[in-house]
Write an enzyme that holds these catalytic residues in place. Structure first.
Site, PDB file in Angstrom:
ATOM      1  N   ARG A 132       0.827  -1.210   0.000  1.00 12.77           N
ATOM      2  CA  ARG A 132       0.000   0.000   0.000  1.00 12.77           C
ATOM      3  C   ARG A 132       0.858   1.256   0.000  1.00 12.77           C
ATOM      4  NH1 ARG A 132      -4.911  -2.108   4.028  1.00 12.77           N
ATOM      5  NH2 ARG A 132      -6.006  -3.242   2.363  1.00 12.77           N
ATOM      6  N   TYR A 156      -6.274  -0.999  -6.789  1.00 12.32           N
ATOM      7  CA  TYR A 156      -5.708  -2.222  -6.214  1.00 12.32           C
ATOM      8  C   TYR A 156      -5.027  -1.980  -4.872  1.00 12.32           C
ATOM      9  CZ  TYR A 156      -1.332  -1.192  -8.983  1.00 12.32           C
ATOM     10  OH  TYR A 156      -0.210  -0.657  -9.563  1.00 12.32           O
ATOM     11  N   GLU A 157      -4.720  -3.093  -4.198  1.00 18.65           N
ATOM     12  CA  GLU A 157      -4.232  -3.098  -2.810  1.00 18.65           C
ATOM     13  C   GLU A 157      -5.225  -2.441  -1.858  1.00 18.65           C
ATOM     14  OE1 GLU A 157      -1.994  -5.004  -2.164  1.00 18.65           O
ATOM     15  OE2 GLU A 157      -1.176  -5.256  -4.163  1.00 18.65           O
ATOM     16  N   GLY A 158      -6.509  -2.638  -2.145  1.00 19.01           N
ATOM     17  CA  GLY A 158      -7.566  -2.031  -1.340  1.00 19.01           C
ATOM     18  C   GLY A 158      -7.966  -0.706  -1.937  1.00 19.01           C
TER      19      GLY A 158
END
Length: 594
Positions: free
Chosen positions: A295, A439-441
């Site tokens: 992140r 992406y990655e949350g």
């Protein structure tokens, strides 16, 4: 083709004058991390990015990755560039010396990551995922796994992936269906399907190490039943080299809007042999080591794309002649003035510049805290630094990637019609930057993480790691008349953040919907206040040096700081109003009316 020059002057300013060099050098293993060491590293990284990676960016986008019979090939030039990258030691920059790494601090490696993302975001995905896998295995793997895999991940001979998402679940990982069945030899047989796996299959490294979330037969339901497994593409032979092919295969690659030279794969695991990483049913905690690193890395992707878009927008604005300045011709000898004389063009460029330089400063300060959290001999100091990094992770991921996309779009706007044409390269920046918000949350998930986890954690302890230093700075500099134009706006924004924090916490305790309704605006408010804090600190340094600066660097810092405080920071007022309005209009809107 777009141009790019690494912003080394700004990077040196942050390392030497904003971050605390003495604090970094006091950490074990960082005693020799002085400008004499840092400067050559930055210069060589810049050379690699400008001369090797940047020329492959557009061709990689146009060619993309291909798959045939399960074999994925990266675009022309990528394998050679990856070999040069590994031979230069860039994969090992921040890895531990006992694994063959150089042991350099994240404060330095993060700046190198930014350069890579500016020059070729797709290329950066491959070593970027490996860094996350390295961190997870080092933190949670058994001694045998660390001995086998870490040196080869550090060298770049082998690369890594993170296999979380499945067709039926993304954020809600408790719904995963991938199974892990114990074998007699202590390994596990992994069966299931994963999608959206960056660098899941490619021709750059000789082996690919998948970190796979799966459930054991006795797993409890939900996220409490997730375990993490290391599943190599090739099983290591006795000599440590890749041996027998494992039951892990790429079944397809995604056709995407951007980052087309990054292989985004659908992966199938058919009784693939794997080894448990960490404790049974505690895989999510182990995977978060990798996810948090990812992140922060994705936030740097946003910063990197914003920088290269800004540089090309500035070059175009200084060269393109169109119309006359509103207050009289600036270049009467020419048929028209360069468009940089126009107020709206200057507004766009200054918005990009202020956000980029503010975000870069915040990233350096956060990276320093990350190094402290890993290296400092005092456990209490390590904990305090880790708290700060945990708090800032969702802010950096969301704020930086929103800013990155906004800057890419703004850069395209500066070029007008030419920005929409492929040859100029600006439209690729827009397409590449967009995924970082997802992406990655997704950034909405980051906002929920901030208000739902980080804000209440340990009775507000994480918040205090940011609030207390900012408040102390405001109180210390409040009597300095020279700093008034920077400290007063910071103080107002900080007051709004305190007010919003109390209100979101109060409402959220009684109704979680209220916290969720305010989350996105709250994260933006938090991020802008954090940027105001770092801009005030940069302005303080620049004030002392602007008059004796023949290059104009410090005068530009002051001018950019003033623009941020006057034109961007006031957004905190509107954000606070939205937060204080509450979630009623969201809650009561009838679903059928959408």
């Amino acid at each position: 083709m777009p141009a790019y020059k690494a912003p080394l002057r700004d990077m040196r300013f942050l390392l030497n004058e904003i971050a605390d060099p003495a604090r970094l050098q006091a950490l074990p293993g960082c005693e020799e991390v002085t400008p004499d060491l840092i400067d050559p590293v930055l210069e060589e990284a810049a050379k690699l990015c400008e001369e090797v990676l940047l020329p492959l960016n557009r061709s990689g986008d146009e060619e993309g990755c291909t798959i045939e019979n399960g074999v994925v090939r990266t675009p022309k030039g990528f394998p050679e560039a990856y070999r040069a990258f590994c031979e230069g030691g860039w994969t090992a920059l921040a890895c531990h010396p006992e694994d063959g790494g150089q042991g350099l601090p994240h404060t330095l490696s993060m700046l190198v990551e930014e350069m890579i993302c500016s020059a070729n975001l797709s290329f950066g995905m491959y070593p970027g995922l490996s860094h996350g896998a390295y961190a997870a295995i080092r933190a949670h793997g058994s001694p045998e796994l660390r001995e086998t895999y870490l040196p080869r991940l550090a060298s770049g001979e082998w690369s890594g992936t993170m296999c979380l998402t499945e067709p039926q679940c993304g954020t809600d990982l408790g719904l995963i269906r991938t199974k892990a069945v114990p074998s007699d030899d202590g390994s596990f047989r992994i069966t299931g399907s994963k999608i959206f796996i960056s660098a899941g299959e490619h021709d750059l490294a000789e082996n690919i190490i998948h970190l796979v979330l799966a459930k054991l037969p006795d797993a409890p339901s939900g996220t409490r039943g997730i375990s993490l497994f290391l599943v190599p593409k090739f099983l290591p032979a006795e000599d440590g080299r890749p041996g027998v092919r494992n039951g892990a295969a790429c079944t397809s690659i995604e056709h995407k809007m951007g980052i087309k030279a990054s292989a985004t794969c659908a992966m199938s695991f058919d009784e693939a042999k794997g080894w448990l990483v960490g404790q049974p049913h505690r895989g999510l905690a182990a995977m978060f080591t990798m996810m948090n690193a990812a992140r922060l890395g994705v936030g740097i992707q946003g910063l990197g794309v914003a920088e290269v878009s800004y540089q090309n927008a500035v070059a175009y604005a200084k060269d393109r002649i169109q119309g006359r300045a509103l207050n009289g011709a600036k270049h009467p000898e020419k048929a028209a003035d360069p468009i940089i004389v126009h107020p709206d063009v200057r507004r766009m460029l200054l918005t990009m510049k202020a956000n980029i330089e503010g975000c870069r400063a915040l990233s350096v300060l956060t990276a320093l805290e990350h190094d402290v959290s890993l290296r400092h001999p005092d456990a209490a100091v390590r904990q305090a630094a880790d708290d700060f990094v945990s708090l800032m992770t969702p802010v950096i991921k969301a704020m930086f990637t929103d800013m990155g996309f906004e800057s890419a779009v703004t850069g395209m706007q500066v070029l007008g019609g030419h920005g929409y044409i492929r040859e100029w390269g600006m439209e690729q920046f827009v397409r590449d930057a967009r995924i970082a918000q997802i992406y990655e949350g997704t950034n909405g998930i980051q906002a929920l993480d901030l208000v739902g986890r980080k804000m209440p954690s340990h009775a507000g302890r994480l918040l205090r790691r940011f609030f207390h230093p900012v408040l102390a700075y405001i109180e210390e500099k409040g009597e300095d008349e020279r700093m008034a134009e920077f400290v007063l706006p910071l103080s107002k924004a900080f007051g709004r953040l305190q007010q919003a924090t109390a209100e979101v916490a109060r409402r959220g305790m009684g109704d979680p919907f209220e916290a969720g309704a305010a989350a996105t605006e709250y994260l933006r408010l938090f991020g802008l206040t954090a940027l105001a804090y770092v801009w005030a600190r940069m302005a303080e340094v620049a004030l002392d040096k602007a008059d004796e600066d023949p290059t104009g660097f410090y005068r530009a810092k002051l001018g950019t700081a003033r623009f941020f405080m006057e034109r961007l920071l006031p957004q905190t007022g509107a954000l606070t109003s939205a937060i204080m309005a509450g979630g009623k209009s969201l809650r009561e809107f009838e679903e059928a009316a959408f």
